[in-house]
Design an enzyme around this catalytic site. Structure first.
Site, PDB file in Angstrom:
ATOM      1  CG  HIS A   1      -1.483  -2.345  -4.580  1.00  0.00           C
ATOM      2  ND1 HIS A   1      -0.804  -2.239  -5.778  1.00  0.00           N
ATOM      3  CD2 HIS A   1      -1.137  -1.245  -3.849  1.00  0.00           C
ATOM      4  CE1 HIS A   1      -0.069  -1.136  -5.770  1.00  0.00           C
ATOM      5  NE2 HIS A   1      -0.266  -0.511  -4.621  1.00  0.00           N
TER       6      HIS A   1
ATOM      7  CG  HIS B   1       2.850   2.672  -5.027  1.00  0.00           C
ATOM      8  ND1 HIS B   1       2.335   3.559  -4.093  1.00  0.00           N
ATOM      9  CD2 HIS B   1       4.166   2.551  -4.742  1.00  0.00           C
ATOM     10  CE1 HIS B   1       3.293   3.938  -3.272  1.00  0.00           C
ATOM     11  NE2 HIS B   1       4.419   3.354  -3.643  1.00  0.00           N
TER      12      HIS B   1
ATOM     13  CG  ASP C   1      -1.542   5.146  -5.946  1.00  0.00           C
ATOM     14  OD1 ASP C   1      -2.259   5.479  -4.994  1.00  0.00           O
ATOM     15  OD2 ASP C   1      -0.430   4.595  -5.814  1.00  0.00           O
TER      16      ASP C   1
END
Length: 231
Positions: free
Chosen positions: A98, A137, A135
């Site tokens: 991220h 996300h 993952d």
């Protein structure tokens, strides 16, 4: 299998799920009898700055997490370099997918996989890379960093149907031509974690596919830890 790791990853460096006590310990207990641990070394700042802006690096320093984030990025570089010769894993935290060039969220600070792949590219060790990010996300930071850079292709599987998910992963892996396959290995889509979709056997299967796909291309493979919160 070589696993790049450091005892500093055991520390609670922040108040978030990725830094929770017991997370890394649980992994070490499970794998320690079947792997070879290699001590991680921090990434040089110039390697971090090849991906992230100076203001972002300064912000990470102000947050007091630069040392642990640089150590995670360094282990990712080590795994990427070793992965050109043999499959390996970076057991690291904080995670990184991220983290964009100028900012980060979601428990991340530096984008570990991007720092590693950019170093391989700068040193002329690869011409093409494929990132499989399984993952739970979406790895927005990795996509942001590599947007417009045609040497990296990225796949974030998103289906809520387990069979479709696995088919999608297999098709993309064996449809790519890459000098190295990098896996952003977040396990939070496990049946006993936040996502509740995949079994332990499914993760083993994807790992086997990664090895087979890399062999098909005559390339390498490495993986690094992202999410996964059920100790």
């Amino acid at each position: 299998m070589k696993v790049f790791y450091h005892e500093d990853f055991l520390q609670c460096y922040a108040a978030d799920s990725a830094a929770a006590s017991g997370r890394i310990e649980a992994v070490v207990r499970e794998i320690e009898k079947s792997v070879t641990f290699i001590e991680a070394i921090p990434a040089p700042e110039e390697d971090i700055a090849a991906v992230h802006t100076r203001p972002h690096i300064a912000a990470v320093r102000r947050d007091g997490v630069y040392e642990i984030a640089a150590l995670a990025a360094g282990a990712a570089i080590q795994a990427a370099e070793a992965g050109l010769r043999e499959p390996c894993f970076a057991l690291i935290r904080p995670p990184g997918h991220h983290a964009s060039a100028a900012g980060a969220w979601g428990f991340c600070y530096f984008n570990n996989v991007a720092i590693a792949l950019e170093k391989l590219r700068r040193e002329g060790l690869i011409k093409q890379a494929f990132v499989l990010d399984f993952d739970l996300h979406f790895g927005d930071g990795t996509v942001n960093i590599f947007q417009g850079k045609d040497y990296v292709s990225i796949h974030n599987p998103v289906s809520n149907d387990r069979r479709i998910y696995l088919k999608e992963v297999k098709n993309r892996l064996f449809g790519e031509e890459a000098d190295i396959i990098a896996v952003c290995a977040g396990f939070d889509n496990h049946q006993e974690d936040w996502g509740g979709l995949l079994s332990t056997a499914d993760y083993r299967t994807m790992g086997q596919w990664v090895n087979e796909a890399a062999a098909k291309c005559g390339g390498g493979a490495f993986a690094l830890l992202e999410g996964g919160y059920n100790h």
